[in-house]
Design a protein around this motif. Structure first.
Motif, short mmCIF file in Angstrom:
data_model
loop_
_atom_site.label_atom_id
_atom_site.label_comp_id
_atom_site.label_asym_id
_atom_site.label_seq_id
_atom_site.Cartn_x
_atom_site.Cartn_y
_atom_site.Cartn_z
N SER A 141 -37.71 24.88 -41.59
CA SER A 141 -38.97 24.70 -40.87
C SER A 141 -39.89 25.91 -41.05
O SER A 141 -41.11 25.77 -41.01
CB SER A 141 -38.71 24.43 -39.38
N ASP A 193 -41.41 25.26 -44.37
CA ASP A 193 -42.45 24.23 -44.24
C ASP A 193 -43.71 24.81 -43.58
O ASP A 193 -44.83 24.45 -43.95
CB ASP A 193 -41.93 23.05 -43.42
N THR A 223 -36.23 20.91 -35.77
CA THR A 223 -35.58 19.60 -35.81
C THR A 223 -34.85 19.30 -34.51
O THR A 223 -34.82 18.14 -34.09
CB THR A 223 -34.63 19.48 -37.02
N GLN A 239 -36.84 16.81 -42.05
CA GLN A 239 -37.73 17.81 -42.65
C GLN A 239 -38.52 17.23 -43.83
O GLN A 239 -39.67 17.61 -44.05
CB GLN A 239 -36.94 19.04 -43.08
#
Length: 187
Positions: free
Chosen positions: A53, A56, A119, A170
């Motif tokens: 994450s 991302d 998540t 994801q």
């Protein structure tokens, strides 16, 4: 080996179809409006997350600052995951749970947007960042997986993927991130 590859593609496609048939699409559209309005008003988007994450977060901030699919001026976006000096100093002095909250305290302003990726929806440092962002008058958008965790209670919009597999969730997070970029660029 081919079976595993086929199965992962099938899982991805199935999850994408589930998301496309869910209320998440309306949440994506509403998130795009929040981000577009903030940017039109001279505000910025801040991203945070851990592990994949975090990656991302960096990826999406880069799409805003650089460009996505068309030429335009850079848009103000910051991934709070990239400055190792800040991350390690804050973690050392205050604890890892505060690494994003401290940056929101320093960089966040009323009208900015925080996009938190987790998540589990329960990452303590992402939740702490959301708490500080709310106090500062920022809107908070969450990207999570199955159930959404505590982020469903504290985000203005929390998009919880109907999946408990981190990798698949994801993958859809980055798809949603790219759609947000396209919608922000589009009009």
């Amino acid at each position: 080996m081919k079976r595993i590859i086929f199965d992962r593609f099938t899982e991805h496609i199935t999850l994408a179809q589930q998301v496309a048939a869910s209320g998440i699409l309306e949440q994506v559209a509403a998130s795009a409006v929040i981000i577009k309005n903030a940017l039109k008003n001279g505000k910025k988007v801040l991203f945070c997350g851990n592990g994949g994450s975090a990656a991302d977060s960096q990826h999406l901030a880069a799409e805003f600052v650089g460009r996505f699919q068309k030429e335009r001026t850079g848009l103000p976006a910051i991934a709070l995951t990239v400055d190792t000096s800040i991350l390690t100093a804050v973690a050392n002095d205050y604890g890892y749970d505060t690494v994003f909250a401290r940056q929101i305290q320093a960089l966040g302003n009323d009208g900015d947007v925080l996009v938190g990726l987790s998540t589990s929806g329960n990452s303590k440092n992402v939740l702490a960042a959301i708490d500080v962002a709310k106090v500062k008058g920022m809107q908070c958008i969450g990207l999570t997986a199955q159930g959404g965790g505590k982020m469903t209670e504290v985000c203005d919009i929390c998009m919880a993927m109907p999946c408990s597999v981190t990798a698949r969730a994801q993958e859809i997070h980055i798809l949603i991130g790219h759609i947000l970029c396209e919608l922000v660029d589009g009009e």
